[in-house]
Each structure stands twice: as structure tokens, then as C-alpha cells.
Design an enzyme around this catalytic site. Structure first.
Site, PDB file in Angstrom:
ATOM      1  N   ILE A   1      20.364   6.723 139.233  1.00 17.92           N
ATOM      2  CA  ILE A   1      19.156   6.492 140.027  1.00 17.92           C
ATOM      3  C   ILE A   1      18.234   7.707 139.970  1.00 17.92           C
ATOM      4  O   ILE A   1      18.698   8.844 139.876  1.00 17.92           O
ATOM      5  CB  ILE A   1      19.533   6.137 141.500  1.00 17.92           C
ATOM      6  CG1 ILE A   1      18.302   5.761 142.317  1.00 17.92           C
ATOM      7  CG2 ILE A   1      20.352   7.228 142.142  1.00 17.92           C
ATOM      8  CD1 ILE A   1      18.615   5.150 143.687  1.00 17.92           C
ATOM      9  N   CYS A   2      16.938   7.444 140.033  1.00 14.22           N
ATOM     10  CA  CYS A   2      15.882   8.451 140.143  1.00 14.22           C
ATOM     11  C   CYS A   2      15.832   9.360 138.917  1.00 14.22           C
ATOM     12  O   CYS A   2      15.532   8.910 137.828  1.00 14.22           O
ATOM     13  CB  CYS A   2      16.046   9.223 141.453  1.00 14.22           C
ATOM     14  SG  CYS A   2      14.575  10.155 141.945  1.00 14.22           S
ATOM     15  N   ALA A   3      16.144  10.636 139.072  1.00 15.25           N
ATOM     16  CA  ALA A   3      16.124  11.572 137.943  1.00 15.25           C
ATOM     17  C   ALA A   3      17.402  11.518 137.124  1.00 15.25           C
ATOM     18  O   ALA A   3      17.453  12.030 136.006  1.00 15.25           O
ATOM     19  CB  ALA A   3      15.892  12.994 138.445  1.00 15.25           C
TER      20      ALA A   3
ATOM     21  N   TYR B   1      12.928   7.549 137.906  1.00 16.32           N
ATOM     22  CA  TYR B   1      11.820   8.031 138.725  1.00 16.32           C
ATOM     23  C   TYR B   1      10.542   7.913 137.890  1.00 16.32           C
ATOM     24  O   TYR B   1      10.554   8.219 136.700  1.00 16.32           O
ATOM     25  CB  TYR B   1      12.064   9.489 139.137  1.00 16.32           C
ATOM     26  CG  TYR B   1      11.050   9.981 140.131  1.00 16.32           C
ATOM     27  CD1 TYR B   1      11.155   9.646 141.464  1.00 16.32           C
ATOM     28  CD2 TYR B   1       9.972  10.768 139.718  1.00 16.32           C
ATOM     29  CE1 TYR B   1      10.212  10.086 142.387  1.00 16.32           C
ATOM     30  CE2 TYR B   1       9.026  11.201 140.637  1.00 16.32           C
ATOM     31  CZ  TYR B   1       9.153  10.852 141.969  1.00 16.32           C
ATOM     32  OH  TYR B   1       8.221  11.279 142.878  1.00 16.32           O
TER      33      TYR B   1
ATOM     34  N   SER C   1      17.904   2.777 138.544  1.00 19.21           N
ATOM     35  CA  SER C   1      16.988   2.500 139.646  1.00 19.21           C
ATOM     36  C   SER C   1      15.983   3.632 139.769  1.00 19.21           C
ATOM     37  O   SER C   1      16.161   4.698 139.184  1.00 19.21           O
ATOM     38  CB  SER C   1      17.775   2.314 140.941  1.00 19.21           C
ATOM     39  OG  SER C   1      16.960   1.797 141.970  1.00 19.21           O
TER      40      SER C   1
END
Length: 188
Positions: free
Chosen positions: A102-104, A123, A152
């Protein structure tokens, strides 16, 4: 029931790690936090937590999924750890295992050399779209599944990310959503 491990490195994003872990446990899935350093890990906002296990002491063969939270420098720390990269490669190569980032944290996928040709998200930002120029980068979905890979966008998407993980690992996220009033959130 399947089992998951969420990796923690110093600088991890609190919500993406701890809220995801909490939701997955609510879903009845066994999940351990696994530190890539010592027993205690400090988040990006200086919250220190005690990991359930330390990488090297955990038998990763017993897990069906590894989860990589973002945050900085947490995601960078994960992407620079050769043990983590080797595990990511191994889980991606095994179609019966999963990797979720998720994200980074999808930067770990790039560092492991497993993102090319995959459909994924991360991200938002030019640095990520450039990083994943060899992948099918999706900007209009909050959670993306491509086979045994789940990605995500950011901390606000960790509910959807965790619900997807529950379902993929054979649980049922619907009662969890209901108990957390998620149904009320999306209906208003």
C-alpha cells in the site's frame, strides 16, 4: 484458515500498518507483525510498537501472504533490505501465495524486480507513475488486484485494502464492514 505477515521497518506509516493489521484480525485471519530490525519498531510519526516476530526468527513458509505498509522512510527501508526483496520474489513466484503493498510500499515490488508487466497502483504522483512505467499503472482504482498481487493507494484506502485481503485469504469481510459501520460510511 490462511495466515498473513505484515512487515514493519522503522518509518512505517501507522495507519497502513496497524489499522490494516487490526482489521484483518477482526476478520478472523491470523496475522503477525514482523519487524525487519529489532523487536521494537518506530513509525514515521515516532510511535514505537513491539512486533510479534523479528524477521529471521519467523518461519515465513507458514504464511500465505506478506503485507508491505508504506510510510517514509519505512517503504524505502523495506526496499533496501535484500531479505525482504528475496521474500517478495519468492511469494510472487508462488501462485498460491500473495503479496500486498500500500501507498509507497509498491516501490519494494520495483526493487525486487517483480512489477514489470503487472497491473498495480500506489501513492499518486509523478515519481510513482515514472517508477512503474513498465507496469500497467492504475490511477482510478483505490485497490487493485492482479493475480497474487494486491496494491492500494494511501492511508485513507487501508479499510478497502484490508477488506480485500480478508476476502482473498478466504475470510468474509462483510461482517467486519458491518461491525465497523463501513456500510453507514459509504451510504451517507
Amino acid at each position: 484458515m490462511k495466515k498473513a505477515a505484515i512487515f514493519l521497518a522503522d518509518g512505517f506509516e501507522e495507519g497502513e500498518a496497524l489499522f490494516t493489521l487490526d482489521i484483518i484480525r477482526r476478520g478472523g485471519i491470523e496475522i503477525d507483525s514482523v519487524s525487519i530490525g529489532g523487536e521494537f519498531v518506530t513509525s514515521s510519526r515516532k510511535i514505537t510498537v513491539k512486533a510479534d516476530k523479528v524477521l529471521g526468527d519467523a518461519d515465513l513458509a507458514e504464511y500465505d501472504m506478506i503485507i508491505l505498509p508504506g510510510g517514509q522512510p519505512g517503504a524505502t527501508n523495506l526496499s533496501r533490505d535484500e531479505r525482504v526483496l528475496k521474500i517478495v520474489r519468492s511469494f510472487i513466484a508462488d501462485k498460491n501465495k500473495f503479496v500486498a503493498a500500500i501507498c509507497a510500499a509498491p516501490m519494494v515490488l520495483k526493487a525486487a524486480g517483480v512489477s514489470a508487466g503487472r497491473t498495480l497502483t500506489s501513492y499518486p504522483g509523478a515519481n510513482f507513475t515514472e517508477m512503474f512505467s513498465d507496469a500497467n499503472y492504475v490511477e482510478n482504482q483505490l485497490v487493485v488486484q492482479d493475480g497474487n498481487l494486491i496494491t492500494s493507494r494511501a492511508a485513507a484506502t487501508c479499510l478497502l485494502f484490508a477488506y480485500k485481503i480478508i476476502d482473498v485469504l478466504g475470510g468474509n469481510s462483510e461482517p467486519v464492514k458491518k461491525s465497523m459501520l463501513y456500510d453507514k460510511l459509504v451510504s451517507e
